[in-house]
Design an enzyme around this catalytic site. Structure first.
Site, PDB file in Angstrom:
ATOM      1  N   HIS A   1      40.145  43.100  48.709  1.00  0.00           N
ATOM      2  CA  HIS A   1      41.409  42.933  47.987  1.00  0.00           C
ATOM      3  C   HIS A   1      41.559  43.867  46.774  1.00  0.00           C
ATOM      4  O   HIS A   1      41.674  43.439  45.631  1.00  0.00           O
ATOM      5  CB  HIS A   1      41.735  41.470  47.632  1.00  0.00           C
ATOM      6  CG  HIS A   1      40.606  40.613  47.161  1.00  0.00           C
ATOM      7  ND1 HIS A   1      39.858  40.929  46.081  1.00  0.00           N
ATOM      8  CD2 HIS A   1      40.134  39.442  47.624  1.00  0.00           C
ATOM      9  CE1 HIS A   1      38.961  39.990  45.899  1.00  0.00           C
ATOM     10  NE2 HIS A   1      39.092  39.089  46.814  1.00  0.00           N
TER      11      HIS A   1
ATOM     12  N   HIS B   1      32.761  27.087  46.689  1.00  0.00           N
ATOM     13  CA  HIS B   1      33.981  27.866  46.429  1.00  0.00           C
ATOM     14  C   HIS B   1      34.703  28.028  47.767  1.00  0.00           C
ATOM     15  O   HIS B   1      34.075  28.321  48.777  1.00  0.00           O
ATOM     16  CB  HIS B   1      33.532  29.220  45.871  1.00  0.00           C
ATOM     17  CG  HIS B   1      34.604  30.205  45.572  1.00  0.00           C
ATOM     18  ND1 HIS B   1      35.885  29.864  45.203  1.00  0.00           N
ATOM     19  CD2 HIS B   1      34.562  31.576  45.543  1.00  0.00           C
ATOM     20  CE1 HIS B   1      36.579  30.964  44.987  1.00  0.00           C
ATOM     21  NE2 HIS B   1      35.807  32.012  45.193  1.00  0.00           N
TER      22      HIS B   1
ATOM     23  N   GLU C   1      37.053  30.238  48.646  1.00  0.00           N
ATOM     24  CA  GLU C   1      37.621  31.537  49.037  1.00  0.00           C
ATOM     25  C   GLU C   1      37.097  31.962  50.411  1.00  0.00           C
ATOM     26  O   GLU C   1      35.988  31.595  50.818  1.00  0.00           O
ATOM     27  CB  GLU C   1      37.348  32.614  47.971  1.00  0.00           C
ATOM     28  CG  GLU C   1      38.268  33.807  48.175  1.00  0.00           C
ATOM     29  CD  GLU C   1      38.303  34.809  47.024  1.00  0.00           C
ATOM     30  OE1 GLU C   1      37.586  34.629  46.026  1.00  0.00           O
ATOM     31  OE2 GLU C   1      39.061  35.793  47.144  1.00  0.00           O
TER      32      GLU C   1
ATOM     33  N   ASP D   1      35.801  34.436  51.855  1.00  0.00           N
ATOM     34  CA  ASP D   1      34.521  35.105  52.128  1.00  0.00           C
ATOM     35  C   ASP D   1      33.351  34.125  52.103  1.00  0.00           C
ATOM     36  O   ASP D   1      32.235  34.489  52.490  1.00  0.00           O
ATOM     37  CB  ASP D   1      34.271  36.261  51.149  1.00  0.00           C
ATOM     38  CG  ASP D   1      34.533  35.919  49.700  1.00  0.00           C
ATOM     39  OD1 ASP D   1      35.321  34.988  49.442  1.00  0.00           O
ATOM     40  OD2 ASP D   1      33.949  36.561  48.823  1.00  0.00           O
TER      41      ASP D   1
ATOM     42  N   HIS E   1      35.280  32.118  39.427  1.00  0.00           N
ATOM     43  CA  HIS E   1      36.508  32.748  38.995  1.00  0.00           C
ATOM     44  C   HIS E   1      37.765  32.104  39.607  1.00  0.00           C
ATOM     45  O   HIS E   1      38.868  32.607  39.414  1.00  0.00           O
ATOM     46  CB  HIS E   1      36.472  34.246  39.364  1.00  0.00           C
ATOM     47  CG  HIS E   1      36.569  34.507  40.857  1.00  0.00           C
ATOM     48  ND1 HIS E   1      37.526  35.325  41.392  1.00  0.00           N
ATOM     49  CD2 HIS E   1      35.868  34.029  41.901  1.00  0.00           C
ATOM     50  CE1 HIS E   1      37.375  35.371  42.716  1.00  0.00           C
ATOM     51  NE2 HIS E   1      36.385  34.601  43.037  1.00  0.00           N
TER      52      HIS E   1
ATOM     53  N   ASP F   1      29.909  33.194  43.284  1.00  0.00           N
ATOM     54  CA  ASP F   1      30.326  34.553  42.921  1.00  0.00           C
ATOM     55  C   ASP F   1      29.669  35.049  41.628  1.00  0.00           C
ATOM     56  O   ASP F   1      29.492  36.264  41.445  1.00  0.00           O
ATOM     57  CB  ASP F   1      31.853  34.615  42.758  1.00  0.00           C
ATOM     58  CG  ASP F   1      32.577  34.723  44.092  1.00  0.00           C
ATOM     59  OD1 ASP F   1      32.005  35.271  45.048  1.00  0.00           O
ATOM     60  OD2 ASP F   1      33.725  34.236  44.169  1.00  0.00           O
TER      61      ASP F   1
ATOM     62  N   TYR G   1      31.362  44.540  39.561  1.00  0.00           N
ATOM     63  CA  TYR G   1      31.743  43.227  40.079  1.00  0.00           C
ATOM     64  C   TYR G   1      32.335  42.371  38.949  1.00  0.00           C
ATOM     65  O   TYR G   1      33.392  41.760  39.092  1.00  0.00           O
ATOM     66  CB  TYR G   1      30.517  42.540  40.692  1.00  0.00           C
ATOM     67  CG  TYR G   1      30.850  41.277  41.422  1.00  0.00           C
ATOM     68  CD1 TYR G   1      31.111  41.291  42.793  1.00  0.00           C
ATOM     69  CD2 TYR G   1      30.941  40.060  40.753  1.00  0.00           C
ATOM     70  CE1 TYR G   1      31.442  40.136  43.459  1.00  0.00           C
ATOM     71  CE2 TYR G   1      31.269  38.903  41.416  1.00  0.00           C
ATOM     72  CZ  TYR G   1      31.515  38.939  42.770  1.00  0.00           C
ATOM     73  OH  TYR G   1      31.848  37.790  43.431  1.00  0.00           O
TER      74      TYR G   1
ATOM     75  N   HIS H   1      26.933  37.054  46.806  1.00  0.00           N
ATOM     76  CA  HIS H   1      27.082  38.449  47.231  1.00  0.00           C
ATOM     77  C   HIS H   1      25.912  39.257  46.692  1.00  0.00           C
ATOM     78  O   HIS H   1      25.521  39.100  45.530  1.00  0.00           O
ATOM     79  CB  HIS H   1      28.366  39.075  46.662  1.00  0.00           C
ATOM     80  CG  HIS H   1      29.630  38.432  47.131  1.00  0.00           C
ATOM     81  ND1 HIS H   1      30.090  38.535  48.426  1.00  0.00           N
ATOM     82  CD2 HIS H   1      30.541  37.681  46.483  1.00  0.00           C
ATOM     83  CE1 HIS H   1      31.234  37.886  48.537  1.00  0.00           C
ATOM     84  NE2 HIS H   1      31.520  37.345  47.376  1.00  0.00           N
TER      85      HIS H   1
HETATM   86 FE1  FEO Z   1      35.690  34.347  45.073  1.00  0.00          FE
HETATM   87 FE2  FEO Z   1      33.197  35.892  46.827  1.00  0.00          FE
HETATM   88  O1  FEO Z   1      34.798  34.945  46.580  1.00  0.00           O
END
Ligand code: FEO
Length: 397
Positions: free
Chosen positions: A23, A76, A78, A80, A143, A162, A193, A226
């Site tokens: 994104h 989370h 999201e 991913d 976040h 994250d 990041y 990540h």
């Molecule tokens: Fe907020 Fe790695 O997604």
């Protein structure tokens, strides 16, 4: 292959070697979607992976000897991390999802999931797996509103989602498996990041760091969702998060521009001479052919910011306007700024740049606009603009 990160705790994530964009974020080294499983009387999976990567997760669970899952902790929602949740549920239909109230709503809003049996946890709640205990800490707006982290109490492992992550695909899992040169790259990716994902939420990061201290949490391992797992450099990454989230910046000026006929570009390099004259570090980027993700990391740590744009149809030039919109959302604070730009007949761009600086509450030291090619007098003014910003940056220390 799965990888044991502590006794009966395994990395079971997915490696995305091909990811180059996330994104708007340029991920030139790819990324990983880290998932972890804890094997005990009851087995718990910490987060899933991006949709399309679930086969890696399921294979690694199988290799780790996980026949059944009792819990999936959703730190989370999201895509991913929870994008493959429904596919994992198809394999483990009796598993119970454990998450916070906001994330439960997110599972409905984002995935239309049936959440009747979801177990809700609050900060400080404990979940006993057998010999191991998990506890939870809501990290709202670090976040996303639903964000939380999970802590394995007996093992001192923080599953930080994250936070402390970076986009970096690698076979190696732990920071101490990389040499010094590679670690430089890894810390650079961690800064990128933070600057491109976490930066707007510095106050919340400070709140979480305070809470960690109050709760007396100790970390043998910080396992983000990540990139690499922190084991040797935990004090360093915590220190950097503290610095980034408290807006510590350096005596450095970032000069950003785009140009139609090289007039604004020539000005950018003339301004750079002024900054250099004051012996202040600087970097110059043409926004139309540079990596905005990298630039954001530079803007985050630099006190000075000078932005130049020609005027096109009464507006800021597209690449400059696009970057400023991106930057405004990430909200780097307390910058010392100036704006400049060549124009043909009207010259609105410089005023529109300073409007954005005002919205961001930046100190505006100087502005300069001129028609077409800058003559010697204009070039002298532009050099002075660079000197003025550099002097303010020095004085702000
Ligand atoms: Fe907020 Fe790695 O997604």
């Amino acid at each position: 292959m799965h990888r044991e990160i502590k006794d009966n705790i395994y990395w079971t994530g997915a490696i995305d070697w091909k990811a180059r964009e996330f994104h708007g974020y340029q991920t030139r080294f790819g990324t990983t979607y880290n998932s972890y499983v804890i094997k005990d009387e009851k087995n718990a999976l910490i987060d899933t992976v991006k949709e399309g990567f679930e086969s890696q997760l399921l294979e690694r669970l199988e290799h780790a000897g996980i026949d059944d899952l009792d819990y999936i902790i959703v730190n989370h929602i999201e895509m991913d991390h929870a994008g493959s949740l429904e596919k994992v549920l198809e394999e483990y239909p009796d598993v119970q999802i454990v998450t916070n109230k906001r994330a439960k709503k997110g599972l409905v809003d984002a995935y239309g999931m049936d959440v009747e049996d979801v177990k809700i946890v609050e900060t400080g709640d404990e979940l006993t797996l057998g010999e191991k205990t998990l506890t939870f800490l809501k990290t709202t707006m670090v976040h996303w509103p639903d964000s939380m982290v999970t802590y394995a109490v007996e093992d001192n492992v923080l599953f930080s989602n994250d936070a402390f992550g970076l986009h970096f695909a690698s076979k190696k899992r732990f920071d101490d498996e990389f040499d010094d040169q590679e670690m430089g790259k890894i810390f650079n990716e961690a800064a990128k990041y933070y600057a491109n994902i976490v930066l707007p939420y510095g106050r919340q990061v400070q709140g979480v760091l305070d809470q960690v201290e109050e709760l007396g949490l100790e970390f043998d391992i910080i396992a983000p969702s990540h990139g690499i797992i922190w084991r040797e450099n935990i004090p360093e990454i915590l220190e950097r998060y503290d610095a980034w989230s408290s807006n510590e910046d350096q005596e450095k000026v970032i000069i950003l521009y785009d140009s139609m006929w090289h007039h604004t570009e020539e000005a950018a390099f003339t301004i750079a001479k002024g900054v250099e004259e004051k012996d202040v570090d600087y970097r110059v980027y043409n926004l139309s052919d540079s990596d905005w993700t990298e630039i954001m990391a530079e803007v985050m740590i630099s006190k000075g910011l000078i932005v130049g744009s020609p005027t096109l149809n009464g507006e800021i030039y597209p690449a400059v306007a696009g970057f400023l919109t991106y930057m405004k959302g990430l909200n780097p604070v307390d910058k010392i700024t100036a704006a400049f730009g060549s124009y043909g007949w009207s010259g609105e761009a410089v005023g529109k740049i300073t409007d954005i600086f005002e919205e961001l509450d930046y100190e505006i030291v100087d502005t300069h606009k001129w028609i077409f090619d800058a003559d010697q007098e204009e070039l002298s003014s532009l050099k002075t603009l660079g000197e003025n910003v550099a002097e303010e940056v020095i004085d702000s220390d």
